[in-house]
Structures are given as C-alpha cells and as structure tokens.
Design a protein around this motif. Structure first.
Motif, PDB file in Angstrom:
ATOM      1  N   PHE A  51       0.822  -1.099  -0.115  1.00 25.34           N
ATOM      2  CA  PHE A  51      -0.113  -0.279   0.225  1.00 25.34           C
ATOM      3  C   PHE A  51       0.961   1.390  -0.208  1.00 25.34           C
ATOM      4  N   PHE A  52       1.940   1.311   1.035  1.00 26.52           N
ATOM      5  CA  PHE A  52       2.752   2.376   0.886  1.00 26.52           C
ATOM      6  C   PHE A  52       3.529   2.703  -0.248  1.00 26.52           C
ATOM      7  N   ILE A  53       4.013   1.550  -0.938  1.00 28.78           N
ATOM      8  CA  ILE A  53       4.777   1.624  -1.995  1.00 28.78           C
ATOM      9  C   ILE A  53       4.137   2.302  -3.129  1.00 28.78           C
ATOM     10  N   ASN A  54       2.886   1.654  -3.327  1.00 28.31           N
ATOM     11  CA  ASN A  54       1.947   2.005  -4.538  1.00 28.31           C
ATOM     12  C   ASN A  54       1.916   3.941  -4.373  1.00 28.31           C
ATOM     13  N   LYS A  55       1.645   4.190  -2.994  1.00 34.96           N
ATOM     14  CA  LYS A  55       1.207   5.571  -2.946  1.00 34.96           C
ATOM     15  C   LYS A  55       2.381   6.363  -3.151  1.00 34.96           C
ATOM     16  N   ILE A  56       3.666   5.975  -2.616  1.00 32.69           N
ATOM     17  CA  ILE A  56       5.098   6.852  -2.769  1.00 32.69           C
ATOM     18  C   ILE A  56       5.198   6.758  -4.192  1.00 32.69           C
ATOM     19  N   ARG A  57       5.188   5.670  -4.902  1.00 30.22           N
ATOM     20  CA  ARG A  57       5.792   5.690  -6.255  1.00 30.22           C
ATOM     21  C   ARG A  57       4.944   6.421  -7.328  1.00 30.22           C
ATOM     22  N   LYS A  58       3.483   6.621  -6.889  1.00 24.84           N
ATOM     23  CA  LYS A  58       2.589   7.315  -7.749  1.00 24.84           C
ATOM     24  C   LYS A  58       2.926   8.806  -7.398  1.00 24.84           C
ATOM     25  N   THR A  59       3.253   9.275  -6.132  1.00 19.98           N
ATOM     26  CA  THR A  59       3.286  10.641  -5.940  1.00 19.98           C
ATOM     27  C   THR A  59       4.460  11.159  -5.836  1.00 19.98           C
ATOM     28  N   PHE A  60       5.527  10.425  -5.627  1.00 22.66           N
ATOM     29  CA  PHE A  60       7.004  10.883  -5.576  1.00 22.66           C
ATOM     30  C   PHE A  60       7.943   9.897  -6.434  1.00 22.66           C
ATOM     31  N   GLU A  61       7.691   9.802  -7.718  1.00 21.64           N
ATOM     32  CA  GLU A  61       8.334   8.932  -8.499  1.00 21.64           C
ATOM     33  C   GLU A  61       9.841   8.758  -8.364  1.00 21.64           C
ATOM     34  N   ASN A  62      10.543   9.770  -8.141  1.00 20.13           N
ATOM     35  CA  ASN A  62      11.800   9.634  -7.837  1.00 20.13           C
ATOM     36  C   ASN A  62      12.601   9.326  -6.725  1.00 20.13           C
ATOM     37  N   HIS A  63      11.807   9.140  -5.673  1.00 15.94           N
ATOM     38  CA  HIS A  63      12.046   8.610  -4.317  1.00 15.94           C
ATOM     39  C   HIS A  63      12.326   7.073  -4.296  1.00 15.94           C
ATOM     40  N   ARG A  64      12.957   6.722  -3.406  1.00 20.09           N
ATOM     41  CA  ARG A  64      13.349   5.302  -3.325  1.00 20.09           C
ATOM     42  C   ARG A  64      12.541   4.713  -2.180  1.00 20.09           C
ATOM     43  N   ILE A  65      12.513   3.296  -2.021  1.00 21.27           N
ATOM     44  CA  ILE A  65      11.862   2.784  -0.814  1.00 21.27           C
ATOM     45  C   ILE A  65      12.629   1.359  -0.097  1.00 21.27           C
ATOM     46  N   LEU A  66      12.677   1.404   0.954  1.00 21.72           N
ATOM     47  CA  LEU A  66      13.639   0.523   1.635  1.00 21.72           C
ATOM     48  C   LEU A  66      12.461  -0.064   2.605  1.00 21.72           C
ATOM     49  N   GLY A  67      11.849  -1.285   2.518  1.00 19.90           N
ATOM     50  CA  GLY A  67      10.906  -1.693   3.250  1.00 19.90           C
ATOM     51  C   GLY A  67      11.176  -3.114   3.785  1.00 19.90           C
ATOM     52  N   GLU A  68      10.672  -3.578   5.037  1.00 18.69           N
ATOM     53  CA  GLU A  68      11.315  -4.835   5.486  1.00 18.69           C
ATOM     54  C   GLU A  68      10.740  -5.976   5.044  1.00 18.69           C
ATOM     55  N   GLU A  69       9.428  -5.818   4.029  1.00 16.90           N
ATOM     56  CA  GLU A  69       9.110  -7.135   3.591  1.00 16.90           C
ATOM     57  C   GLU A  69       9.584  -7.233   2.010  1.00 16.90           C
ATOM     58  N   GLY A  70      10.299  -6.541   1.579  1.00 21.73           N
ATOM     59  CA  GLY A  70      11.359  -6.503   0.447  1.00 21.73           C
ATOM     60  C   GLY A  70      10.535  -6.205  -0.902  1.00 21.73           C
ATOM     61  N   PHE A  71       9.623  -5.578  -0.871  1.00 18.43           N
ATOM     62  CA  PHE A  71       8.592  -5.005  -1.861  1.00 18.43           C
ATOM     63  C   PHE A  71       9.352  -3.877  -2.663  1.00 18.43           C
ATOM     64  N   GLY A  72      10.223  -3.122  -1.861  1.00 20.85           N
ATOM     65  CA  GLY A  72      10.582  -1.950  -2.347  1.00 20.85           C
ATOM     66  C   GLY A  72      11.870  -2.047  -3.338  1.00 20.85           C
ATOM     67  N   ASP A  73      12.765  -1.093  -3.144  1.00 17.12           N
ATOM     68  CA  ASP A  73      13.936  -1.004  -4.137  1.00 17.12           C
ATOM     69  C   ASP A  73      15.180  -1.821  -3.467  1.00 17.12           C
ATOM     70  N   GLU A  74      16.172  -1.803  -4.456  1.00 17.90           N
ATOM     71  CA  GLU A  74      17.341  -2.392  -3.689  1.00 17.90           C
ATOM     72  C   GLU A  74      18.323  -1.300  -3.360  1.00 17.90           C
ATOM     73  N   VAL A  75      18.138  -1.190  -2.024  1.00 19.20           N
ATOM     74  CA  VAL A  75      18.744   0.036  -1.694  1.00 19.20           C
ATOM     75  C   VAL A  75      20.166  -0.013  -1.079  1.00 19.20           C
ATOM     76  N   ASN A  76      21.639   0.442  -1.692  1.00 17.23           N
ATOM     77  CA  ASN A  76      22.654   0.199  -0.887  1.00 17.23           C
ATOM     78  C   ASN A  76      23.425   1.381  -0.678  1.00 17.23           C
ATOM     79  N   ASN A  77      22.700   2.592  -0.751  1.00 19.90           N
ATOM     80  CA  ASN A  77      23.082   4.078  -0.350  1.00 19.90           C
ATOM     81  C   ASN A  77      21.891   4.661  -0.069  1.00 19.90           C
ATOM     82  N   LEU A  78      22.036   6.175   0.687  1.00 20.83           N
ATOM     83  CA  LEU A  78      21.079   6.711   1.190  1.00 20.83           C
ATOM     84  C   LEU A  78      21.012   8.231   0.210  1.00 20.83           C
ATOM     85  N   ASP A  79      21.590   7.937  -1.063  1.00 21.36           N
ATOM     86  CA  ASP A  79      21.571   9.349  -1.713  1.00 21.36           C
ATOM     87  C   ASP A  79      19.998   9.305  -2.434  1.00 21.36           C
ATOM     88  N   GLY A  80      19.889  10.769  -2.320  1.00 23.16           N
ATOM     89  CA  GLY A  80      18.574  11.252  -2.731  1.00 23.16           C
ATOM     90  C   GLY A  80      17.386  11.081  -1.476  1.00 23.16           C
TER      91      GLY A  80
END
Length: 265
Positions: A51-80
């Motif tokens: 639910f959060f991922i869908n909302k974030i990607r529709k509203t802030f398409e340049n933002h990345r997502i690190l989520g516990e259940e693994g449905f977000g992005d592969e995040v290996n830095n905190l740039d942006g």
C-alpha cells in the motif's frame, strides 16, 4: 524539497494504513515464519507495505523505498530521498495481542533523517517529527528530554540480553539492570523509541535491529535532544543491522562509559 507536503501525504497514508490494519482484527491472518519460528510475517504486513509503495511511487516517482518485506527498491546507499518503512513493527504482538505494535516510517535525504512517523494503531496515537520543527503526539508538542541518572532511570531491555546469549556478554548488562530503577520490555522497537521520546522510559537497548526498526524513531528522538547510536556510541548508517542505544542526554553517555565501554559484541 517541500517537506511539509511530503509529511502531509505520509501522515494521510499512515492513517489509511492504520484503518486497514484495524479492519483486519476480525479476520483470519495468514501467518508465515521468516528467519526463525519467532520471526513472523502476516499477509497484513505485506499488504500494508505494498500500500505504501504504491502511494509513494505514484506521488514521488524519484524517491526510493527500503521496506522490511522486500517489496521496495534494492537500496545500498541513501543518496537522494529514501523512505524506510516497517509496515508493522511488533508483528508477534500484532498477532497475539492486537496491540503493542506500530507503523514506522522514516524519510531520509542523503542520509539525514527529515521525517519520522510512528503510529500506535491500537491507541490512535501518531508520533511525528520534521527535522528542525519539533516532535508531536497527534497535535500535542512533546517537550525536550531532560537528563536523568542511571539509578533514577527505567530502561527498556529484553531479558534475553541479561541471559547467556551469542550476541553480547550478558554479564555486562547485569550491573546496569541492578542499578536502574526498573526495566521494561514491549517487543516493538518503534514504540520503545517512542516511550523514550515521551519519557515513559529513559533508555532503550537492543542488540540487533534493522534500519526500518529505528529510522523513524531516530528522527523523533533526536528532535527532542535524545541520543541514538549503536552500543559502541557510533552513529547508525540506516543501511545495515546494528545494535542500538537510545537514551536521554547524559544517561546515554553514562551507559556507554560505565557499562558498555569494555563490551564484546
């Protein structure tokens, strides 16, 4: 960056997610284990993260997502801008108690915490902070944290860490537990950090937490003058698992210097 707008959207989504979780209380949960039989995940955890991922990607398409259940992005830095999300922190409590769990959502820019939201769903309490603008519970401002001595403190600490274990010499923490006024354990890092922020406890110690467990709470705690580090007194990197010491000013340094400086973990 319009942090007020991002914060407004995040709060709306957190409350919507809370409604979805409350609606699930009367339904049968699909419960699965992760790393061990006590590391649980439900269909609700997964649905809320998506639910959060869908909302974030529709509203802030340049933002990345690190989520516990693994449905977000592969995040290996905190740039942006990176959203760090735990859809349900305290899943075991959620399953067994339907309370003592929280939604935890932190928004970071280039490694700096900008927004922290922790929603105690069962009690309808939203703890939130924007960097530099104070911290609140719902609409009520939270006061800055005051110094306290170890002997006057209540420390949130799982009993595991004063029993023989493979992460730390349990003998290190026994004197701290003996000296403190009392200890508590709630089974949810997000709420235990909130309890430090509100003064319900004075410090919280854990041996191994993930970024999504602590990212939101760190923003709130630091906004109130509290200290967030690992047990070596080093800043967290919010990309890897680490130990955690969250405490009021003064108390944090006392615990590091008097009880943990010889630690092996």
């Amino acid at each position: 960056m319009d942090w007020e707008y991002i914060d407004l959207q995040a709060k709306q989504w957190v409350k919507e997610a809370g409604d979805k979780i409350r609606e699930s209380f009367s339904k049968t949960l699909n419960i699965q284990t992760k790393s061990n039989p006590n590391d649980l995940v439900t269909n609700i955890d997964k649905e809320i993260e998506q639910f959060f991922i869908n909302k974030i990607r529709k509203t802030f398409e340049n933002h990345r997502i690190l989520g516990e259940e693994g449905f977000g992005d592969e995040v290996n830095n905190l740039d942006g801008v990176v959203w760090i999300i735990d859809p349900i922190d305290g899943t075991m409590n959620f399953i067994h108690q339907q309370r003592n769990f929280a939604i935890s959502l932190g928004v970071y820019e280039n490694g700096i915490g900008k927004i922290g939201l922790i929603y105690d769903v069962a009690h309808g309490e939203l703890y939130h902070a924007i960097n530099g603008k104070g911290a609140f519970m719902n609409d009520s401002p939270l006061p800055k944290l005051n110094k306290v001595a170890v002997k006057e403190s209540i420390i949130a600490l799982n009993a595991t860490w004063v029993m023989e274990n493979h992460r730390i010499d349990h003998n290190l923490l026994i004197p701290l537990v003996r000296e403190a006024r009392g200890t508590r354990s709630y089974g949810t890092a997000a709420l235990e950090m909130v309890f430090v922020a509100t003064g319900r406890v004075d410090a919280y110690i854990s041996m191994r937490l993930s970024p999504w467990d602590v990212a939101a709470g760190a923003v709130i705690i630091e906004e109130l003058g509290g200290i967030v580090t690992n047990l070596r007194g080093k800043k967290l990197d919010f990309l890897s698992k680490d130990s955690l010491l969250v405490a009021k000013p003064g108390l944090h340094q006392s615990i590091i210097n008097e009880y943990l400086n010889e630690g092996k973990w």
